[in-house]
Design an enzyme around this catalytic site. Sequence first.
Site, PDB file in Angstrom:
ATOM      1  N   LEU A 185       0.869  -1.194   0.000  1.00  0.00           N
ATOM      2  CA  LEU A 185       0.000   0.000   0.000  1.00  0.00           C
ATOM      3  C   LEU A 185       0.898   1.233   0.000  1.00  0.00           C
ATOM      4  CD1 LEU A 185      -2.929  -0.528   2.568  1.00  0.00           C
ATOM      5  CD2 LEU A 185      -3.084  -0.439   0.086  1.00  0.00           C
ATOM      6  N   GLY A 218      -0.171   4.420  -0.444  1.00  0.00           N
ATOM      7  CA  GLY A 218      -0.855   5.666  -0.121  1.00  0.00           C
ATOM      8  C   GLY A 218      -1.395   6.343  -1.365  1.00  0.00           C
ATOM      9  N   CYS A 266      13.643  -0.637  -8.815  1.00  0.00           N
ATOM     10  CA  CYS A 266      12.899  -0.724  -7.562  1.00  0.00           C
ATOM     11  C   CYS A 266      11.966  -1.932  -7.571  1.00  0.00           C
ATOM     12  CB  CYS A 266      12.117   0.563  -7.333  1.00  0.00           C
ATOM     13  SG  CYS A 266      11.165   0.527  -5.808  1.00  0.00           S
ATOM     14  N   CYS A 282       9.834   5.545  -6.713  1.00  0.00           N
ATOM     15  CA  CYS A 282       8.810   4.699  -6.110  1.00  0.00           C
ATOM     16  C   CYS A 282       8.965   4.647  -4.587  1.00  0.00           C
ATOM     17  CB  CYS A 282       8.834   3.315  -6.721  1.00  0.00           C
ATOM     18  SG  CYS A 282      10.343   2.414  -6.464  1.00  0.00           S
TER      19      CYS A 282
END
Length: 395
Positions: free
Chosen positions: A8, A10, A100, A200
């Site tokens: 998650l 956001g 990432c 990220c």
Amino acid sequence: MKRVIIGLSGGVDSSVAAYLLKQQGYEVIGLFMKNWHDDSVTISNECPWLDDSNDAMLVADKLGIPFQTVDLSEQYKERIVDYMFNEYEKGRTPNPDVLCNREIKFDVFMKIALDLGADYVATGHYCRKGTIEKDGKEVYQLLAGVDGNKDQSYFLCQLSQEQLAKSLFPIGELTKPEVRAIAAEQDLVTADKKDSQGLCFIGKVKLPDFLQQQLKPKEGEIVEIPKDVAIFSETEPNFDSEEEKLKYLSRKIQYSKSQGKVVGKHQGAHYFTKGQRKGLAVGGTVEPLFVIDTDVEENIIYTGQGKSHPGLLKKALFVSNDELHWVREDLVLKTDETMTVKARIRYRQPLESATLHKVEGGMYVAFENYQSAITEGQFVAWYLNDELVGSGVIS
């Protein structure tokens, strides 16, 4: 009930992905990755990860799923940031988002999730996973997202069969407007939140500023190379083999100061990348100046006027064996084999027709049309229809 751990962030995409998994009957756990808290490298005055982790927590609360934060900043610094500095110092341009995903989300994060008893890891990427049966074995496919405008398969081009086996992409069948509509219906706090533009899970990073804190500024010259310089009008030699021709087409042109004129100064060649137009601060040219090459040894930036400058255009590139990656291991080419594909050399680029040529030391990707600003250190990804089957670092 299968247990799914979702990253998650956001943002709206992962929020809706979590909601959909819950609807599908999975046991869902939300995990927020904290990838940065090194204050010695100030990224910006804001602290976006705090807001983001707060939003992620509110979404988890609303959906009634457990939530926790994991601190991966040590691994992130080691595997992403240090790698990026290293690449920039060499005069290459890395893609932190692809890294990432390969190094953090689908490696470090995935291991943590599996240790917590997860059957799958999910993310809010706009892509899909397919499964086919081949020679009695299950083979996983990485497919483009249905929303052509948002398809993020390119960012996942380094994933392996093992990683795909454990991955879920719940929003891959949806378009961005549909995702926002679901978030609004469910009254999720992220429904109208703008998409993040930063690295990220770190948030707002001004990459040049960030790099300049580590790579010391060093004044050098900006040289403009005219379009009609002799190097661009050489007649193509005769080749004894296809490989010789590909080597010629993908070669790096060596520029020298004597071929052009000095038009300005810069603060460090390693801050610039091929195809870059902003930040040169040189005026008075008929067409805008673009970076056509950087020489980090001599600290010179070579530029040319206009998008169609021959220094920007190439038809072929090379990927060495150690930087070659096949998502579909069953499709790996042997030496001297070829494959007709669609390929792209950057995220938002439309797919272009190309042919892969496997040679002893690596692989050539030969495009039907000229490509602009093929850049060392970036990723090329190739597709069969809407399936991403492999990728590599442009060398």
